[in-house]
Write an enzyme that holds these catalytic residues in place. Structure first.
Site, PDB file in Angstrom:
ATOM      1  N   HIS A 191       2.259   9.361   8.934  1.00  0.00           N
ATOM      2  CA  HIS A 191       2.841   9.719  10.247  1.00  0.00           C
ATOM      3  C   HIS A 191       1.910   9.316  11.390  1.00  0.00           C
ATOM      4  O   HIS A 191       1.924   9.937  12.442  1.00  0.00           O
ATOM      5  CB  HIS A 191       3.127  11.213  10.347  1.00  0.00           C
TER       6      HIS A 191
ATOM      7  N   SER B 264      -6.082 -11.142  31.157  1.00  0.00           N
ATOM      8  CA  SER B 264      -5.041 -10.788  32.118  1.00  0.00           C
ATOM      9  C   SER B 264      -5.299 -11.551  33.406  1.00  0.00           C
ATOM     10  O   SER B 264      -6.449 -11.802  33.771  1.00  0.00           O
ATOM     11  CB  SER B 264      -5.094  -9.281  32.384  1.00  0.00           C
TER      12      SER B 264
ATOM     13  N   LYS C 113      -9.578  -7.031  30.813  1.00  0.00           N
ATOM     14  CA  LYS C 113      -8.654  -7.055  29.677  1.00  0.00           C
ATOM     15  C   LYS C 113      -8.965  -8.117  28.633  1.00  0.00           C
ATOM     16  O   LYS C 113      -9.334  -9.235  28.953  1.00  0.00           O
ATOM     17  CB  LYS C 113      -7.220  -7.291  30.177  1.00  0.00           C
TER      18      LYS C 113
ATOM     19  N   GLU D 155       0.772  -9.395  18.901  1.00  0.00           N
ATOM     20  CA  GLU D 155       2.025  -8.972  19.543  1.00  0.00           C
ATOM     21  C   GLU D 155       3.121 -10.020  19.379  1.00  0.00           C
ATOM     22  O   GLU D 155       4.283  -9.698  19.136  1.00  0.00           O
ATOM     23  CB  GLU D 155       1.792  -8.676  21.030  1.00  0.00           C
TER      24      GLU D 155
END
Ligand code: ARG
Length: 461
Positions: free
Chosen positions: A156, A277, A283, A290
């Site tokens: 979980h 970024s 970043k 992704e």
């Protein structure tokens, strides 16, 4: 408009109809398979004395020239041909004259395209298998290096019990190993040659289908000519296998994204495999992971799309089947690109071992082991579970770990506890005592890793 037909037509094809019908823009990718299939066909025709040896040699020479010129770029595959089959045949006739017109004897584009697609998919099945093996080699290295790198195992997405990085990565090893075995099944089932099925009902020429199959490396010829030209099961099976590979890559990507987050910091991605970024200078984003996760959708889409294309088709060939190409090619390109990039990303990842171990220590991942300790001292498991749970509650209230409680505090909850409780619930003990087959304990983990090594030594498909 270069077409292979037209005899029974009195009017030119409407340009939009022609464009809608044409497949050259995407089936040009099959040029090698088309030429290879034609070469085998011609060899068989000569063996059966349907063509003379001289005609065979002329055609083979012409086809060899076309292949060489396409590969060198001297010959462009252009949109003036309807499909790759027309392109090859028209070019052959241009090169060698009327003898070229004999190539299509005893053949239809229906069995021809069925063969081309089968040859193409068969090659890609092998290539996907190779890429999976490369990924498995990287996973195997990580496993070998991290038999004692402790980390929390989750259920979980909540810390559950301590495991090792080798064990966690080992779960993915199993997934990708199953993917390879799926490809092997597909390969064996699909490796039959449809050429000689003709348009749908075979042909009156005395073709030797066994011989053609043998020349092209198939286990034998297919058994029913109507099925041969209209079977695309192997495409669907392969798409399904690719969708499953993507599902596995996507799950692993999701974990890497979580592990790479500021909160977890379990891993550091290599600069070469991360992106920045345009506005936030600090970043370093896991875009590759992704994108792999995101591209899973289009591979699933190709599977659903083509299943749907096939669902209402009567026997035998229907033009709908031309749709076995664009989506499928995209799914193959996508999955193979994702596999390649993912392998590079995982190969260059740095694992923050101390962070992982500290995380495993501070989430009560040894609460089960406290209960197991009591069970080993004669307390029934259900009671032991309750005692351990109350100790966890106390720790939460006092912001402590189970390892921080004094023996006095343990005994207040249950007098059975002795000083050896600390050793019994240490991270090392928790992992090392888990020695059931498939568990993270070192001895069984080494056994699995040894088996993996033997498995990876074996050759690909
Ligand atoms: N371009 C077609 C395909 O990909 C080739 C077969 C054409 N056959 C036909 N009868 N129109 O399926």
């Amino acid at each position: 408009m270069a077409q292979l037909w037209g005899g029974r037509f009195t009017k030119k094809t409407d340009q939009m109809v022609y464009d809608f019908n044409a497949s050259i823009s995407f089936d040009k990718r099959l040029y090698r398979q088309d030429i290879e299939g034609s070469m085998a066909h011609v060899r068989m025709l000569a063996k059966q004395q349907i063509l003379s040896d001289q005609e065979r040699d002329q055609i083979l020479e012409g086809l060899t020239g076309i292949l060489a010129d396409v590969e060198s770029g001297a010959l462009q595959i252009t949109a003036e041909y309807e499909d790759i089959h027309s392109f090859v045949e028209a070019n052959l006739i241009d090169r060698i004259g009327d003898v070229g017109k004999k190539l299509h004897t005893g053949r239809s584009r229906n069995d021809q395209v069925a063969l081309d697609m089968r040859l193409y998919v068969r090659g890609e099945v092998q290539h996907t298998d190779h890429l999976l093996r490369e990924l498995l080699k990287v996973l195997q290295r990580i496993m070998e290096e991290n038999i004692d790198t402790f980390m929390p195992g989750f259920t979980h997405l909540q810390k559950a019990q301590p495991v090792t990085l080798a064990h966690h990565v080992g779960a993915y090893f199993e997934m990708f190993r199953r993917d390879r075995s799926r490809l092997k099944d597909i390969y064996e089932r699909m490796n039959y040659c449809p050429l000689g099925a003709g348009a749908l009902a075979g042909t009156t020429y005395p073709l030797d289908r066994e011989y053609t199959a043998q020349l092209l490396g198939f286990a034998g010829p297919t058994r029913n000519s109507m099925d041969s030209v209209s079977d695309r099961d192997y495409v669907i099976e392969y798409l399904s296998a690719l969708a499953t590979v993507m599902m596995h890559l996507s799950r692993f990507s999701e974990e890497i994204i979580i592990w790479n987050s500021n909160e977890y910091r379990f891993v550091e991605l290599d600069d070469a495999y991360s992106t920045g970024s345009s506005i936030m200078p600090q970043k370093k984003n896991p875009d590759i992971a992704e994108l792999v996760r995101g591209k899973t959708g289009r591979v699933y889409g190709a599977l659903m799309g083509f299943l749907t294309t096939m669902k209402g088709l009567p026997l035998a060939y229907n033009k709908d089947m031309q749709e076995d190409k664009e989506g499928v090619f995209d799914a193959i390109d996508t999955t193979e690109m994702c596999l390649t990039l993912f392998t590079g990303m995982v190969d260059t990842i740095t694992f923050n071992k101390e962070v992982m171990e500290a995380s495993a220590k501070n989430g009560f991942t040894n609460a089960t082991d406290v209960a197991d300790y009591l069970v080993n001292h004669g307390i029934p498991f259900r009671d032991a579970h309750g005692i351990s749970g109350r100790l966890v509650l106390k720790c939460i209230a006092e912001n402590k770990a189970l390892d921080d409680l004094t023996l006095e505090e343990y005994r207040q909850e249950c007098p059975v506890f002795e000083a050896d409780i600390y050793e019994a619930i240490s991270m090392k003990t928790c992992v090392e005592r888990r020695l059931t087959l498939g568990a993270p304990g070192e001895a069984v983990m080494r056994q699995v890793i040894d088996e993996n090594r033997a498995y990876l030594d074996k050759v690909c498909l």
